[in-house]
Design an enzyme around this catalytic site. Structure first.
Site, PDB file in Angstrom:
ATOM      1  N   GLN A   1      37.301  22.819 -85.031  1.00 61.43           N
ATOM      2  CA  GLN A   1      36.912  24.099 -85.628  1.00 61.43           C
ATOM      3  C   GLN A   1      36.525  25.213 -84.649  1.00 61.43           C
ATOM      4  OE1 GLN A   1      33.562  25.937 -88.666  1.00 61.43           O
ATOM      5  NE2 GLN A   1      33.800  23.762 -88.651  1.00 61.43           N
TER       6      GLN A   1
ATOM      7  N   GLU B   1      29.381  20.233 -84.812  1.00 61.64           N
ATOM      8  CA  GLU B   1      28.566  21.254 -85.472  1.00 61.64           C
ATOM      9  C   GLU B   1      27.066  20.948 -85.559  1.00 61.64           C
ATOM     10  OE1 GLU B   1      29.297  24.367 -87.039  1.00 61.64           O
ATOM     11  OE2 GLU B   1      27.135  24.371 -87.304  1.00 61.64           O
TER      12      GLU B   1
ATOM     13  N   ASP C   1      29.972  25.675 -84.741  1.00 63.92           N
ATOM     14  CA  ASP C   1      31.413  25.718 -84.484  1.00 63.92           C
ATOM     15  C   ASP C   1      31.964  27.144 -84.584  1.00 63.92           C
ATOM     16  OD1 ASP C   1      31.796  23.069 -83.966  1.00 63.92           O
ATOM     17  OD2 ASP C   1      32.338  22.533 -86.009  1.00 63.92           O
TER      18      ASP C   1
ATOM     19  N   GLY D   1      12.073  38.421 -91.216  1.00 64.22           N
ATOM     20  CA  GLY D   1      11.631  39.708 -90.686  1.00 64.22           C
ATOM     21  C   GLY D   1      10.190  40.001 -91.079  1.00 64.22           C
ATOM     22  N   GLY D   2       9.808  41.252 -91.012  1.00 65.00           N
ATOM     23  CA  GLY D   2       8.423  41.619 -91.277  1.00 65.00           C
ATOM     24  C   GLY D   2       8.120  41.886 -92.746  1.00 65.00           C
TER      25      GLY D   2
HETATM   26  N1  COA Z   1      48.986  15.516 -75.714  1.00 67.95           N
HETATM   27  C1  COA Z   1      48.408  14.412 -75.198  1.00 67.95           C
HETATM   28  N2  COA Z   1      47.083  14.202 -75.200  1.00 67.95           N
HETATM   29  C2  COA Z   1      46.319  15.148 -75.769  1.00 67.95           C
HETATM   30  C3  COA Z   1      46.848  16.305 -76.324  1.00 67.95           C
HETATM   31  C4  COA Z   1      48.247  16.473 -76.296  1.00 67.95           C
HETATM   32  N3  COA Z   1      48.842  17.552 -76.782  1.00 67.95           N
HETATM   33  N4  COA Z   1      45.840  17.041 -76.806  1.00 67.95           N
HETATM   34  C5  COA Z   1      44.703  16.372 -76.549  1.00 67.95           C
HETATM   35  N5  COA Z   1      44.984  15.226 -75.924  1.00 67.95           N
HETATM   36  C6  COA Z   1      44.059  14.219 -75.438  1.00 67.95           C
HETATM   37  C7  COA Z   1      43.042  14.750 -74.466  1.00 67.95           C
HETATM   38  O1  COA Z   1      43.629  14.949 -73.204  1.00 67.95           O
HETATM   39  C8  COA Z   1      41.998  13.655 -74.520  1.00 67.95           C
HETATM   40  O2  COA Z   1      42.428  12.604 -73.688  1.00 67.95           O
HETATM   41  P1  COA Z   1      41.391  11.698 -72.815  1.00 67.95           P
HETATM   42  O3  COA Z   1      40.361  11.204 -73.792  1.00 67.95           O
HETATM   43  O4  COA Z   1      42.258  10.637 -72.267  1.00 67.95           O
HETATM   44  O5  COA Z   1      40.793  12.582 -71.789  1.00 67.95           O
HETATM   45  C9  COA Z   1      42.093  13.167 -75.957  1.00 67.95           C
HETATM   46  O6  COA Z   1      43.258  13.758 -76.499  1.00 67.95           O
HETATM   47  C10 COA Z   1      40.932  13.454 -76.868  1.00 67.95           C
HETATM   48  O7  COA Z   1      40.320  14.696 -76.623  1.00 67.95           O
HETATM   49  P2  COA Z   1      38.788  14.886 -77.014  1.00 67.95           P
HETATM   50  O8  COA Z   1      38.450  16.303 -76.827  1.00 67.95           O
HETATM   51  O9  COA Z   1      37.952  13.910 -76.261  1.00 67.95           O
HETATM   52  O10 COA Z   1      38.779  14.557 -78.565  1.00 67.95           O
HETATM   53  P3  COA Z   1      37.710  13.734 -79.425  1.00 67.95           P
HETATM   54  O11 COA Z   1      38.278  13.692 -80.790  1.00 67.95           O
HETATM   55  O12 COA Z   1      37.348  12.442 -78.824  1.00 67.95           O
HETATM   56  O13 COA Z   1      36.404  14.650 -79.392  1.00 67.95           O
HETATM   57  C11 COA Z   1      35.142  16.672 -79.803  1.00 67.95           C
HETATM   58  C12 COA Z   1      36.287  15.773 -80.249  1.00 67.95           C
HETATM   59  C13 COA Z   1      35.154  17.884 -80.675  1.00 67.95           C
HETATM   60  C14 COA Z   1      33.811  15.928 -79.989  1.00 67.95           C
HETATM   61  C15 COA Z   1      35.318  17.037 -78.317  1.00 67.95           C
HETATM   62  O14 COA Z   1      36.601  17.579 -78.151  1.00 67.95           O
HETATM   63  C16 COA Z   1      34.272  18.023 -77.818  1.00 67.95           C
HETATM   64  O15 COA Z   1      33.125  17.676 -77.552  1.00 67.95           O
HETATM   65  N6  COA Z   1      34.682  19.292 -77.624  1.00 67.95           N
HETATM   66  C17 COA Z   1      33.835  20.326 -77.063  1.00 67.95           C
HETATM   67  C18 COA Z   1      32.838  20.826 -78.061  1.00 67.95           C
HETATM   68  C19 COA Z   1      33.455  21.303 -79.328  1.00 67.95           C
HETATM   69  O16 COA Z   1      34.296  22.167 -79.354  1.00 67.95           O
HETATM   70  N7  COA Z   1      32.951  20.747 -80.434  1.00 67.95           N
HETATM   71  C20 COA Z   1      33.217  21.269 -81.730  1.00 67.95           C
HETATM   72  C21 COA Z   1      34.475  20.856 -82.306  1.00 67.95           C
HETATM   73  S1  COA Z   1      34.643  21.684 -83.828  1.00 67.95           S
END
Ligand code: COA
Length: 484
Positions: free
Chosen positions: A74, A196, A225, A304-305
């Site tokens: 998001q 979030e 988010d 607020g106030g």
């Molecule tokens: N092709 C191949 N691999 C891909 C890809 C693509 N097109 N797009 C993503 N990936 C891979 C990434 O390289 C990553 O690989 P790795 O784990 O080997 O390094 C993997 O997909 C997963 O990415 P990740 O961001 O760790 O996803 P997640 O589902 O585990 O975590 C979040 C999700 C949101 C918790 C995390 O991305 C995060 O903390 N983001 C920053 C904060 C944020 O924006 N949070 C709010 C989200 S609404």
């Protein structure tokens, strides 16, 4: 060259001397005219002539800006959707096969992209690329060179692990702005994954939301988010503006904790006020309950106030949204007294002034509620507005979805989608008079892969066929993966 200029200047001075006085003044005035232009250019404000095209006919605010949208879930998609609403060409990179995980999350229509995805990815193009495949990396490098902005919100270090560090991206394209959302900024939690509600808790929103006697509460508005996505969008357009002067891109980072704290800043204000005494506008003050060391939860008190509270309206017994938010703004106190049938409060020393009312707020709001309960929330709204009394009805999402004025302004928009049919989305909440927003449906997974590879990146038909055969833009072959 310098000599001939000096000669010309001498001749000019001589002719000016010979000219009659009146003419000379005209000449001097004429010579002064270009000065404002010079000043403008010096300040970097040498803008083109104002467009003579009708409002909205001179293109969009971010026309010409190309975004490599490497976002998911998001926060990142909120940011890039807003930039796309402003006219940027937003190219969303998705993993072949599944794409952004939200395409399949909270699905309401079988086999179709979820509303979670469609409402956050309008006005974008989708290309599938496996960023871990060598050929996929090569395509990504080409995209980095062709784009103005790279936006990502992967877990900390995820993009570095595939080789796209800020240093490398900047080396590939020194003009690119690279913008990221992370959960936390540098510090003890920088490596953490964040969603979030974690941000709402860590940013000070949850500890200050809810009722004093209850636990901390998260809010329905996605301030972690979508709020951070909004902050990031401002960072990006600012960096693009600075690039106009420096020619150089820069790194933009928004931590969700910081974004939430920015939105909860009034509570940090109150934390500091606590050192100097109780927070008199909090209803706990009127109830004689002492304050602790940290800002307490204040229920529906006003931030607020001006004292305020949420009051029941006609129908509250069966309608969970039959409430109105009522602000007892001091300048309209007399009008409030007349409306609720308490004209004597206007002169009664216990009620006539804001400080006198503070210890009696609960009783005051209970009395106002006796009046609001005789009317619907919309009737209260109509009556109070005639007297300039600030009130706000609690609107359910159903009422918002059906509200005509929100449709008329393009804040709520109905979009048609090839696999899920019509759906509602939130259009651009930021209205620009010369850059109207035309909301388009979200793309299907990889819908624009061929188009982007050939038209944006210039791959030939032969190269396109090679890319397809390489597995860089297609889902992994199950049988091959299983055999490996
Ligand atoms: N092709 C191949 N691999 C891909 C890809 C693509 N097109 N797009 C993503 N990936 C891979 C990434 O390289 C990553 O690989 P790795 O784990 O080997 O390094 C993997 O997909 C997963 O990415 P990740 O961001 O760790 O996803 P997640 O589902 O585990 O975590 C979040 C999700 C949101 C918790 C995390 O991305 C995060 O903390 N983001 C920053 C904060 C944020 O924006 N949070 C709010 C989200 S609404």
């Amino acid at each position: 060259m310098a000599k001939s200029k000096a000669k010309k200047a001498k001749v000019k001075r001589a002719s000016a001397k010979k000219a009659p006085a009146k003419k000379r003044i005209v000449k001097l005035r004429a010579a002064k005219k270009p000065a404002p232009k010079k000043v403008a250019a010096k300040n970097g404000n040498g803008l083109p002539k104002p467009s003579s095209k009708a409002w909205g006919a001179a293109g969009k605010a971010l026309d010409g800006v190309r975004i490599l949208d490497f976002t998911h879930v998001q926060s990142g998609p909120t940011c890039t959707q807003l930039l796309a609403y402003m006219g940027a060409d937003c190219i969303k990179i998705e993993r072949p096969g599944g794409g952004d995980i939200t395409r399949g999350q909270l699905r309401d229509v079988k086999g179709a992209d979820s509303l979670y995805f469609t409402m956050l990815n309008g006005n974008k193009r989708s290309i599938t690329i496996d960023s871990k495949h060598p050929k996929g990396k090569e395509i990504l490098e080409r995209l980095v060179k062709a784009c103005d902005v790279l936006v990502e919100n992967f877990a900390p270090g995820a993009l570095d692990r595939v080789g796209f560090t800020w240093e490398y991206v900047h080396k590939l394209n020194p003009r690119i702005v690279m913008a990221s959302v992370k959960g936390f900024g540098p510090g003890p939690y920088e490596e953490c994954k964040v969603y979030e509600n974690i941000a709402q808790c860590a940013g000070g929103a949850a500890s200050t939301t809810g009722f004093r006697e209850g636990p901390p509460l998260v809010t329905g508005a996605q301030i972690g988010d979508s709020g951070t996505g909004l902050h990031l969008a401002l960072g990006i357009v600012s960096a693009l503006y600075q690039r106009n002067r420096t020619g150089r891109g820069q790194r933009v980072l928004c931590a969700m904790q910081d974004g939430v704290l920015n939105l909860a800043r009034v509570k940090l204000r109150d934390q500091q006020r606590l050192k100097h005494g109780p927070l008199t506008e909090y209803s706990q003050y009127g109830e004689g309950i002492p304050f602790g060391k940290a800002v307490p939860r204040a229920g529906n008190d006003s931030g607020g106030g001006q004292p305020a509270w949420l009051l029941k309206c006609k129908g509250w017994e069966t309608d969970p949204d039959a409430y109105i938010y009522f602000i007892t703004q001091a300048p309209v106190w007399s009008e409030i007294c007349d409306l609720i049938g308490k004209p004597e409060w206007k002169t009664d020393p216990d009620y006539a002034t804001p400080p006198a009312r503070l210890p009696r707020l609960k009783f005051i709001f209970d009395t106002i509620e006796q009046w609001t309960m005789t009317k619907t929330k919309f009737e209260v709204m109509d009556i109070c507005n005639q007297h300039d009394i600030p009130v706000g009805p609690i609107l359910s999402m159903k009422e918002i979805a059906e509200e005509k004025s929100l449709r008329d302004t393009g804040t709520v928009v109905e979009v048609d989608h090839p696999t899920r049919g019509k759906y509602l989305t939130v259009g651009n909440p930021i209205k620009l008079s010369d850059s109207p927003c035309d909301v388009q449906r979200s793309p299907l997974l990889g819908e624009h892969t061929d188009e982007i590879l050939s038209k944006v990146l210039g791959y030939s038909a032969k190269e396109l066929a090679e890319i397809k055969a390489s597995g860089a833009i297609t889902p992994p072959d199950k049988s091959r993966a299983e055999a490996a």
